[in-house]
Design an enzyme around this catalytic site. Structure first.
Site, PDB file in Angstrom:
ATOM      1  N   GLY A  15       0.829  -1.434   0.364  1.00  0.00           N
ATOM      2  CA  GLY A  15       0.098  -0.026  -0.247  1.00  0.00           C
ATOM      3  C   GLY A  15       1.299   1.177  -0.044  1.00  0.00           C
ATOM      4  O   GLY A  15       0.734   2.113   0.511  1.00  0.00           O
ATOM      5  N   ARG A  68     -15.666 -15.761  -9.618  1.00  0.00           N
ATOM      6  CA  ARG A  68     -14.950 -14.548 -10.110  1.00  0.00           C
ATOM      7  C   ARG A  68     -16.275 -13.158 -10.308  1.00  0.00           C
ATOM      8  O   ARG A  68     -16.203 -12.572  -9.423  1.00  0.00           O
ATOM      9  CB  ARG A  68     -14.061 -13.946 -10.813  1.00  0.00           C
ATOM     10  N   HIS A 112       0.635   0.881 -13.182  1.00  0.00           N
ATOM     11  CA  HIS A 112       1.162  -0.437 -13.314  1.00  0.00           C
ATOM     12  C   HIS A 112       2.871  -0.145 -13.551  1.00  0.00           C
ATOM     13  O   HIS A 112       3.170   0.786 -14.505  1.00  0.00           O
ATOM     14  CB  HIS A 112       0.707  -0.978 -15.644  1.00  0.00           C
ATOM     15  N   GLU A 146      -9.403  -5.624 -21.266  1.00  0.00           N
ATOM     16  CA  GLU A 146      -8.081  -6.011 -20.948  1.00  0.00           C
ATOM     17  C   GLU A 146      -7.344  -5.745 -19.945  1.00  0.00           C
ATOM     18  O   GLU A 146      -7.240  -4.496 -19.648  1.00  0.00           O
ATOM     19  CB  GLU A 146      -7.740  -6.364 -22.050  1.00  0.00           C
ATOM     20  N   ASP A 148      -4.066  -4.051 -18.397  1.00  0.00           N
ATOM     21  CA  ASP A 148      -3.801  -3.527 -18.919  1.00  0.00           C
ATOM     22  C   ASP A 148      -3.723  -2.647 -19.731  1.00  0.00           C
ATOM     23  O   ASP A 148      -2.101  -2.861 -20.204  1.00  0.00           O
ATOM     24  CB  ASP A 148      -1.762  -4.341 -18.468  1.00  0.00           C
ATOM     25  N   GLU A 177       6.054   5.980  -9.375  1.00  0.00           N
ATOM     26  CA  GLU A 177       4.603   5.779  -9.194  1.00  0.00           C
ATOM     27  C   GLU A 177       4.344   6.741  -8.321  1.00  0.00           C
ATOM     28  O   GLU A 177       3.080   7.588  -8.141  1.00  0.00           O
ATOM     29  CB  GLU A 177       4.771   4.039  -8.474  1.00  0.00           C
TER      30      GLU A 177
HETATM   31  C1  GRF Z   1       2.914  -1.688  -7.241  1.00  0.00           C
HETATM   32  O1  GRF Z   1       4.451  -1.613  -8.121  1.00  0.00           O
HETATM   33  C2  GRF Z   1       2.555  -0.807  -9.178  1.00  0.00           C
HETATM   34  O2  GRF Z   1       2.774  -0.582  -9.679  1.00  0.00           O
HETATM   35  C3  GRF Z   1       1.581  -2.725  -8.801  1.00  0.00           C
HETATM   36  O3  GRF Z   1       1.296  -3.158  -7.495  1.00  0.00           O
HETATM   37  C4  GRF Z   1       2.510  -2.757  -6.157  1.00  0.00           C
HETATM   38  C5  GRF Z   1       1.582  -1.897  -5.608  1.00  0.00           C
HETATM   39  O4  GRF Z   1       2.636  -1.141  -4.703  1.00  0.00           O
HETATM   40  N1  GRF Z   1       0.367  -2.417 -10.043  1.00  0.00           N
HETATM   41  P1  GRF Z   1       2.191  -0.900  -3.308  1.00  0.00           P
HETATM   42  O5  GRF Z   1       1.083  -1.802  -2.787  1.00  0.00           O
HETATM   43  O6  GRF Z   1       1.661   0.636  -3.806  1.00  0.00           O
HETATM   44  O7  GRF Z   1       3.231  -0.490  -2.392  1.00  0.00           O
END
Ligand code: GRF
Length: 220
Positions: A15, A68, A112, A146, A148, A177
């Site tokens: 997180g 699902r 991603h 789809e 990503d 990120e």
């Molecule tokens: C990140 O690398 C994100 O790009 C991917 O999952 C990871 C999550 O990391 N989708 P965190 O739980 O936010 O630390």
């Protein structure tokens, strides 16, 4: 501060992106409120981050559902009952079925850890290293049916060094990120993201903001 966009954040792990969003809200660079954090795992470390801020938490264990679709329906019900406007996938390690995607069409974002459309799927930092790319990065995109594949909102680029390991590259990407995810959500909150076909157009771009959408900055 403008209107506060109602978010639901889905996690499975540490997180740190959730934390970046919390920090941006507290730092007033993101006009949003997190209505609920949902995890499919009760041991997700990210839950503590939400608890610490008194953000409502739900743990929804996918193993307790027959399909699902029934799991996704339960997710949708929680998010709708909290009147969530935008769903944020932040390390949520589950594929979403059409049940979910249709309930929140163009209202689901994901981050991603690669420059899409290169390296979709899992273990992408390792795949980027093995492939020998000189640059990688991260992508915030809208989620469609789809994996990503949905429309790209913003991306950040990082160099790949010859002595990188999967861990060192992942850490460099993760730092980016944390910068771009809150920014993408803020653009949505300001009502500036418009879909034209599969492209996302960002309205009212100033010079300053070009530097956020394009990394490294063109003139920085
Ligand atoms: C990140 O690398 C994100 O790009 C991917 O999952 C990871 C999550 O990391 N989708 P965190 O739980 O936010 O630390």
């Amino acid at each position: 501060m403008g209107r506060q966009l109602a978010l639901g954040v889905l996690i499975s792990g540490s997180g740190t992106n959730l934390q970046a969003i919390i920090d941006a809200i507290e730092g007033k660079t993101l006009d949003a409120v997190i209505r609920v954090v949902i995890s499919n795992r009760e041991d997700a470390l990210g839950l503590a981050r939400a608890r610490e801020r008194n953000i409502p938490i739900e743990v929804l264990d996918h193993r307790k559902f027959a399909s699902r679709e029934s799991y996704d329906q339960a997710l949708v019900e929680i998010l709708q009952s909290r009147e969530v406007e935008l769903v944020i996938l932040a390390g949520f390690m589950r594929l979403l079925s059409p049940v979910f995607v249709k309930a929140f069409t163009n209202r689901i974002m994901n981050i991603h850890p690669a420059l899409l459309p290169s390296f979709p799927g899992l273990h992408v930092q390792r795949k980027a290293l093995e492939h020998g790319v000189r640059f990688s990065g991260c992508t915030v995109h809208f989620v469609n049916e789809e994996c990503d594949e949905g429309p790209i909102i913003i991306q950040a680029v990082v160099p790949v060094y010859q002595d990188d390991t999967e861990e060192s590259l992942s850490a460099r990407i993760l730092q980016e990120e944390h910068r771009i995810y809150p920014r993408a959500i803020q653009l949505y909150s300001e009502g500036r993201l418009r879909l034209v076909g599969r492209r996302v157009v960002v309205d009212h771009l100033g010079n300053q903001e070009d530097q956020v959408l394009i990394q490294p900055p063109l003139n920085g």
